[in-house]
Motif scaffolding. Structure first.
Motif, short mmCIF file in Angstrom:
data_model
loop_
_atom_site.label_atom_id
_atom_site.label_comp_id
_atom_site.label_asym_id
_atom_site.label_seq_id
_atom_site.Cartn_x
_atom_site.Cartn_y
_atom_site.Cartn_z
N MET A 1 0.85 -1.18 0.00
CA MET A 1 0.00 0.00 0.00
C MET A 1 0.89 1.24 0.00
O MET A 1 1.83 1.32 0.77
CB MET A 1 -0.88 -0.01 1.25
N SER A 2 0.57 2.17 -0.87
CA SER A 2 1.31 3.42 -0.88
C SER A 2 0.34 4.58 -0.73
O SER A 2 -0.86 4.43 -0.93
CB SER A 2 2.13 3.56 -2.17
N LEU A 3 0.88 5.74 -0.37
CA LEU A 3 0.07 6.93 -0.15
C LEU A 3 0.72 8.10 -0.86
O LEU A 3 1.94 8.31 -0.73
CB LEU A 3 -0.04 7.23 1.35
N SER A 4 -0.06 8.82 -1.63
CA SER A 4 0.42 10.03 -2.29
C SER A 4 -0.46 11.18 -1.86
O SER A 4 -1.68 11.02 -1.70
CB SER A 4 0.34 9.89 -3.82
N THR A 5 0.15 12.34 -1.66
CA THR A 5 -0.59 13.52 -1.23
C THR A 5 -0.44 14.61 -2.28
O THR A 5 0.65 14.85 -2.79
CB THR A 5 -0.06 14.02 0.13
N TYR A 6 -1.55 15.26 -2.58
CA TYR A 6 -1.58 16.34 -3.57
C TYR A 6 -2.23 17.56 -2.94
O TYR A 6 -3.07 17.43 -2.06
CB TYR A 6 -2.40 15.92 -4.80
N THR A 7 -1.84 18.74 -3.42
CA THR A 7 -2.51 19.97 -3.02
C THR A 7 -3.31 20.44 -4.22
O THR A 7 -2.75 20.66 -5.30
CB THR A 7 -1.50 21.04 -2.58
N VAL A 8 -4.61 20.55 -4.03
CA VAL A 8 -5.51 20.88 -5.13
C VAL A 8 -6.13 22.25 -4.88
O VAL A 8 -6.58 22.55 -3.78
CB VAL A 8 -6.62 19.80 -5.24
N PRO A 28 -7.06 3.22 -11.92
CA PRO A 28 -6.67 1.86 -11.54
C PRO A 28 -5.64 1.86 -10.40
O PRO A 28 -4.70 2.65 -10.42
CB PRO A 28 -6.05 1.31 -12.83
N GLY A 29 -5.87 1.00 -9.41
CA GLY A 29 -4.95 0.87 -8.29
C GLY A 29 -5.33 1.70 -7.08
O GLY A 29 -4.86 1.46 -5.98
N VAL A 30 -6.20 2.69 -7.27
CA VAL A 30 -6.60 3.56 -6.16
C VAL A 30 -7.63 2.83 -5.30
O VAL A 30 -8.63 2.33 -5.82
CB VAL A 30 -7.18 4.90 -6.67
N VAL A 44 -4.24 10.05 -1.51
CA VAL A 44 -4.67 8.94 -2.35
C VAL A 44 -3.89 7.70 -1.92
O VAL A 44 -2.66 7.71 -1.87
CB VAL A 44 -4.40 9.24 -3.84
N SER A 45 -4.62 6.63 -1.60
CA SER A 45 -3.95 5.38 -1.20
C SER A 45 -4.29 4.29 -2.21
O SER A 45 -5.31 4.34 -2.89
CB SER A 45 -4.38 4.97 0.21
N ALA A 48 0.53 0.54 -6.55
CA ALA A 48 1.11 0.95 -7.83
C ALA A 48 0.42 2.19 -8.39
O ALA A 48 -0.11 2.19 -9.49
CB ALA A 48 1.05 -0.20 -8.83
N LEU A 49 0.38 3.23 -7.56
CA LEU A 49 -0.31 4.45 -7.97
C LEU A 49 0.39 5.12 -9.15
O LEU A 49 1.60 5.23 -9.18
CB LEU A 49 -0.38 5.43 -6.79
N ASP A 50 -0.41 5.56 -10.11
CA ASP A 50 0.08 6.23 -11.31
C ASP A 50 -0.09 7.74 -11.12
O ASP A 50 -1.20 8.26 -11.25
CB ASP A 50 -0.71 5.73 -12.52
N ASP A 51 1.01 8.42 -10.79
CA ASP A 51 0.96 9.85 -10.48
C ASP A 51 0.33 10.65 -11.62
O ASP A 51 -0.52 11.50 -11.39
CB ASP A 51 2.38 10.35 -10.19
#
Length: 67
Positions: A1-8, A28-30, A44-45, A48-51
């Motif tokens: 499991m991976s986690l990505s953080t974005y500022t929107v 896919p993958g989220v 977003v967790s 294989a997250l696709d940035d």
């Protein structure tokens, strides 16, 4: 499991939050999307997250990703 953080930027209401969650959730993958409206933070967790795909989904919802 991976986690990505974005500022929107551009989100102003609960509907905005729903739009971002829906679009990013289809990538896919989220497996999870958490949005903090006040700060614009989107976590977003998943596997294989696709940035690029996540950024595209946020823009598809009508918002901009900083950074």
């Amino acid at each position: 499991m991976s986690l990505s953080t974005y500022t929107v930027t551009g989100m102003t209401c609960g509907h905005c939050v729903s739009s971002v969650k829906e679009e990013v959730g289809e990538v896919p993958g989220v497996t999870g999307v958490e949005v903090d409206l006040a700060s614009g933070r989107v976590d977003v967790s998943g596997e294989a997250l696709d940035d690029a795909a996540i950024r595209a989904a946020i823009e598809e919802a009508g918002y901009k990703v900083e950074g």
